[in-house]
Scaffold this motif. Structure first.
Motif, PDB file in Angstrom:
ATOM      1  N   VAL A  82       0.825  -1.199   0.000  1.00 11.59           N
ATOM      2  CA  VAL A  82       0.000   0.000   0.000  1.00 11.59           C
ATOM      3  C   VAL A  82       0.864   1.255   0.000  1.00 11.59           C
ATOM      4  N   TRP A  83       1.978   1.231   0.762  1.00 12.03           N
ATOM      5  CA  TRP A  83       2.873   2.387   0.752  1.00 12.03           C
ATOM      6  C   TRP A  83       3.406   2.658  -0.651  1.00 12.03           C
ATOM      7  N   ALA A  84       3.817   1.605  -1.350  1.00 11.62           N
ATOM      8  CA  ALA A  84       4.324   1.772  -2.715  1.00 11.62           C
ATOM      9  C   ALA A  84       3.210   2.230  -3.654  1.00 11.62           C
ATOM     10  N   ALA A  85       2.013   1.650  -3.513  1.00 16.81           N
ATOM     11  CA  ALA A  85       0.889   2.017  -4.370  1.00 16.81           C
ATOM     12  C   ALA A  85       0.481   3.471  -4.162  1.00 16.81           C
ATOM     13  N   CYS A  86       0.532   3.918  -2.920  1.00 23.73           N
ATOM     14  CA  CYS A  86       0.230   5.325  -2.642  1.00 23.73           C
ATOM     15  C   CYS A  86       1.226   6.247  -3.340  1.00 23.73           C
ATOM     16  N   GLY A  87       2.491   5.833  -3.365  1.00 28.71           N
ATOM     17  CA  GLY A  87       3.503   6.613  -4.061  1.00 28.71           C
ATOM     18  C   GLY A  87       3.250   6.683  -5.551  1.00 28.71           C
ATOM     19  N   VAL A  88       2.850   5.548  -6.134  1.00 32.15           N
ATOM     20  CA  VAL A  88       2.523   5.522  -7.564  1.00 32.15           C
ATOM     21  C   VAL A  88       1.339   6.440  -7.854  1.00 32.15           C
ATOM     22  N   LEU A  89       0.292   6.354  -7.009  1.00 29.93           N
ATOM     23  CA  LEU A  89      -0.883   7.194  -7.210  1.00 29.93           C
ATOM     24  C   LEU A  89      -0.533   8.675  -7.070  1.00 29.93           C
ATOM     25  N   ALA A  90       0.295   9.001  -6.078  1.00 35.65           N
ATOM     26  CA  ALA A  90       0.715  10.398  -5.907  1.00 35.65           C
ATOM     27  C   ALA A  90       1.509  10.886  -7.111  1.00 35.65           C
ATOM     28  N   THR A  91       2.358  10.027  -7.666  1.00 33.45           N
ATOM     29  CA  THR A  91       3.147  10.400  -8.842  1.00 33.45           C
ATOM     30  C   THR A  91       2.238  10.643 -10.047  1.00 33.45           C
ATOM     31  N   LEU A  92       1.275   9.748 -10.268  1.00 33.40           N
ATOM     32  CA  LEU A  92       0.346   9.920 -11.387  1.00 33.40           C
ATOM     33  C   LEU A  92      -0.486  11.195 -11.204  1.00 33.40           C
ATOM     34  N   GLY A  93      -0.939  11.429  -9.976  1.00 26.80           N
ATOM     35  CA  GLY A  93      -1.689  12.656  -9.715  1.00 26.80           C
ATOM     36  C   GLY A  93      -0.847  13.893  -9.946  1.00 26.80           C
ATOM     37  N   ALA A  94       0.426  13.836  -9.530  1.00 25.03           N
ATOM     38  CA  ALA A  94       1.317  14.974  -9.716  1.00 25.03           C
ATOM     39  C   ALA A  94       1.574  15.247 -11.190  1.00 25.03           C
ATOM     40  N   VAL A 404      -8.758  16.254 -11.597  1.00 27.23           N
ATOM     41  CA  VAL A 404      -8.182  15.432 -12.667  1.00 27.23           C
ATOM     42  C   VAL A 404      -9.216  15.193 -13.760  1.00 27.23           C
ATOM     43  N   LEU A 405     -10.482  15.060 -13.372  1.00 30.52           N
ATOM     44  CA  LEU A 405     -11.547  14.967 -14.368  1.00 30.52           C
ATOM     45  C   LEU A 405     -11.598  16.241 -15.212  1.00 30.52           C
ATOM     46  N   ALA A 406     -11.309  17.378 -14.588  1.00 30.74           N
ATOM     47  CA  ALA A 406     -11.266  18.646 -15.327  1.00 30.74           C
ATOM     48  C   ALA A 406     -10.200  18.613 -16.421  1.00 30.74           C
ATOM     49  N   LEU A 407      -9.084  17.951 -16.146  1.00 27.20           N
ATOM     50  CA  LEU A 407      -8.037  17.807 -17.158  1.00 27.20           C
ATOM     51  C   LEU A 407      -8.561  17.037 -18.371  1.00 27.20           C
ATOM     52  N   ILE A 408      -9.291  15.948 -18.100  1.00 31.63           N
ATOM     53  CA  ILE A 408      -9.868  15.154 -19.196  1.00 31.63           C
ATOM     54  C   ILE A 408     -10.867  15.992 -19.989  1.00 31.63           C
ATOM     55  N   VAL A 409     -11.736  16.719 -19.276  1.00 32.91           N
ATOM     56  CA  VAL A 409     -12.763  17.538 -19.938  1.00 32.91           C
ATOM     57  C   VAL A 409     -12.120  18.601 -20.825  1.00 32.91           C
ATOM     58  N   MET A 410     -11.060  19.270 -20.318  1.00 30.65           N
ATOM     59  CA  MET A 410     -10.440  20.351 -21.090  1.00 30.65           C
ATOM     60  C   MET A 410      -9.642  19.848 -22.290  1.00 30.65           C
ATOM     61  N   ARG A 411      -9.301  18.557 -22.320  1.00 28.00           N
ATOM     62  CA  ARG A 411      -8.695  17.994 -23.526  1.00 28.00           C
ATOM     63  C   ARG A 411      -9.652  18.122 -24.715  1.00 28.00           C
ATOM     64  N   PHE A 412     -10.973  18.154 -24.439  1.00 32.66           N
ATOM     65  CA  PHE A 412     -11.964  18.224 -25.502  1.00 32.66           C
ATOM     66  C   PHE A 412     -12.589  19.614 -25.628  1.00 32.66           C
ATOM     67  N   ILE A 426      -4.554   8.151 -20.507  1.00 32.32           N
ATOM     68  CA  ILE A 426      -4.844   7.035 -19.614  1.00 32.32           C
ATOM     69  C   ILE A 426      -4.504   7.373 -18.170  1.00 32.32           C
ATOM     70  N   ILE A 427      -3.505   8.251 -17.959  1.00 34.11           N
ATOM     71  CA  ILE A 427      -3.091   8.592 -16.587  1.00 34.11           C
ATOM     72  C   ILE A 427      -4.203   9.326 -15.837  1.00 34.11           C
ATOM     73  N   PRO A 428      -4.756  10.425 -16.368  1.00 34.39           N
ATOM     74  CA  PRO A 428      -5.874  11.054 -15.628  1.00 34.39           C
ATOM     75  C   PRO A 428      -7.103  10.164 -15.505  1.00 34.39           C
ATOM     76  N   VAL A 429      -7.322   9.269 -16.467  1.00 35.42           N
ATOM     77  CA  VAL A 429      -8.455   8.338 -16.356  1.00 35.42           C
ATOM     78  C   VAL A 429      -8.259   7.421 -15.152  1.00 35.42           C
ATOM     79  N   ILE A 430      -7.038   6.871 -14.982  1.00 33.90           N
ATOM     80  CA  ILE A 430      -6.745   5.990 -13.850  1.00 33.90           C
ATOM     81  C   ILE A 430      -6.911   6.732 -12.532  1.00 33.90           C
ATOM     82  N   VAL A 431      -6.354   7.942 -12.448  1.00 34.92           N
ATOM     83  CA  VAL A 431      -6.429   8.712 -11.202  1.00 34.92           C
ATOM     84  C   VAL A 431      -7.876   9.051 -10.865  1.00 34.92           C
TER      85      VAL A 431
END
Length: 501
Positions: A82-94, A404-412, A426-431
């Motif tokens: 979970v500690w590693a997964a949290c780091g991955v999620l934080a990186t994707l969010g960043a 992050v959903l706003a990022l997806i919306v503004m792509r269009f 795919i990164i903002p979709v996962i987050v």
């Protein structure tokens, strides 16, 4: 002839003095001081991007969260996972926030992104929740953690009185608020020093763990997935505690206007800072488990102190000292960035106008920072750290997912915007999907009224928006003007101006 020449020379000198005087008294543009860059002195920098990320993330979380996270998953293996997964999620969010921050270079973090994508209502609700709940409660949690570690050496063998802890936390909030109100440079130097100090204790714990592992202390890692607890609720709450320790991965976006060369420094700071923190957190937890079993860690009053007592004795006093430095550094970085959110909300008309004023002497958003500190002091009164972490995470990940959903919306919808940093869709979709899971899972598995209260509080911002923003209800000027005037004189602040290029 000589007198005429002398008079002419005096006239020329007087003209020069008048020109110099006119130039020196030319009105200056009042705006936030641009002092934040990537690298520390002597690399011509004051407030570094990397120090802001690392200094804000590594704070109280890594010394408070391990126990609660382990309690939710039940074993060493899933705990480290979970500690590693949290780091991955934080990186994707960043990475998502890096695209947003270089596409919309305005201070205030999520606020301007929600404004651009969805309009003023979601942006106001974010501002409402952040200003009155998530940001000050985060500041309060960090300062309460600081107070617990700072007071522990004076009460050996027993827990410090709550009155002492809360008073000490209040003092910390006041000091940090004053420092950040007085000077960007002073807050920056303090942040750099405290970041260096906290990296020392992180290094000590990691190196000690590696040495113990090299000596064969691996028995606590056998059958590491035995007695694991897996449920939607337990995993979500484990992520809440882990992500609390990572909170701050988006902090650089709050000072984009003050970051020099943001197109380069913002993504570079994120790419360097977040993985560095992830590696440190995993290694620190491995070090904890080299000297403590799962049961011993759960019974420990302060995990880092127990580690120090077993490994560093008689120099174990080093651990609480440097933990104090770590938490103060995190609180300082949080205060610096959250004050800018209050400033931006005031500038957009979503808060009192005086909160967008700038200090004449120091070019800092002093009223916004002081307001933030005052609200944080109110949150130290209940002081239930574990509950605050859970409901803080519930609220904050609601808006992380929406941003992050706003990022997806503004792509269009905003294809014309320049995107110096463009990440795969795919990164903002996962987050976004993970954010939805984190928010919904505790409600479905173990519904509690507190989550409902949190949602109701967020939605309570709607009538406030309709009254004061949409319908532009104004307080009577006979009441508001004297208050604003006295605050201006007391704090020596003026309205911010647009920069002249």
């Amino acid at each position: 002839m000589g007198e005429e020449s002398l008079r002419r020379r005096k006239g020329e000198d007087s003209g020069k003095e008048d020109a110099q005087s006119s130039q020196s008294h030319e009105p200056q543009t009042m705006n936030l001081q641009k002092e934040a860059k990537l690298f520390p002195p002597p690399c011509s920098s004051v407030h570094t991007g990397i120090c802001m990320i690392v200094g804000t993330i590594i704070g109280s979380g890594i010394f408070v969260s391990p126990k609660a996270l382990l309690a939710n998953v039940g074993a060493v293996g899933p705990c480290l996972t979970v500690w590693a997964a949290c780091g991955v999620l934080a990186t994707l969010g960043a990475l998502c926030f890096a695209e947003l921050g270089t596409m919309i270079t305005k201070s205030g973090g999520e606020y301007p992104y929600l404004m651009e994508a969805f309009g003023p209502v979601p942006a106001f609700l974010f501002s409402w929740t952040s200003l009155l709940v998530t940001k000050p409660s985060s500041f309060a949690i960090i300062c309460l953690s600081f107070a617990e570690y700072a007071s522990a050496p004076f009460y050996p063998g027993c827990d410090p009185p709550q009155v002492v802890i809360k008073c000490l936390a209040a003092v910390a909030i006041v000091v940090i608020t004053i420092v950040n109100s007085l000077s960007v440079k002073l807050g920056s130097y303090l942040q750099n020093f405290l970041t260096a100090a906290k990296m020392i204790i992180v290094t000590i714990i990691i190196v000690s763990g590696i040495v113990l592992l090299a000596q064969g202390k691996t028995e606590n890692f056998k059958d590491s997935f035995k007695d694991s607890k897996f449920s939607l609720s337990s995993i979500a709450l484990a992520f809440y505690n882990g992500l609390w320790a990572y909170d701050g991965w988006n902090q650089l976006n709050y000072i984009t206007e003050e970051l020099k060369n943001p197109y380069r420094n913002l993504p570079l700071s994120i790419i360097i800072g977040i993985p560095l923190v992830t590696v440190c957190y995993v290694l620190i937890n491995i070090s904890y488990f080299t000297v403590m079993t799962s049961t011993e860690l759960l019974q420990s009053q302060a995990v880092a102190v127990t580690f120090g007592d077993r490994v560093l004795y008689p120099a174990s006093w080093i651990v609480p000292l440097f933990v104090v430095f770590s938490t103060i550094g995190s609180a300082n970085g949080t205060c610096f960035t959250a004050g800018r959110l209050v400033y931006v909300a005031g500038r957009e008309g979503h808060m009192l106008e005086v909160l967008s004023y700038i200090s004449v002497k120091h070019l800092t958003p002093a009223p916004a920072i002081i307001f933030y500190g005052a609200i944080a002091i109110l949150y130290i009164i209940p002081g239930d750290i574990d509950t605050l972490i859970n409901y803080f995470s519930f609220a904050v990940w609601t808006f992380y997912g929406l941003t992050v959903l706003a990022l997806i919306v503004m792509r269009f919808t905003r294809k014309e915007l320049r995107r110096p940093v463009r990440i795969p869709i795919i990164i903002p979709v996962i987050v976004t999907l993970v954010s939805i899971l984190l928010v919904v899972a505790p409600i479905i598995s173990e519904p509690e009224l507190a989550y409902l209260y949190c949602v109701l509080f967020i939605l309570s911002g709607l009538p406030v928006y309709l009254l004061f923003v949409h319908y532009k209800f104004k307080w009577p000027q006979k009441i508001l003007n004297p208050i604003t005037m006295h605050l201006q004189m007391l704090l020596e602040v003026v309205p911010a101006e647009e920069e002249i290029e």
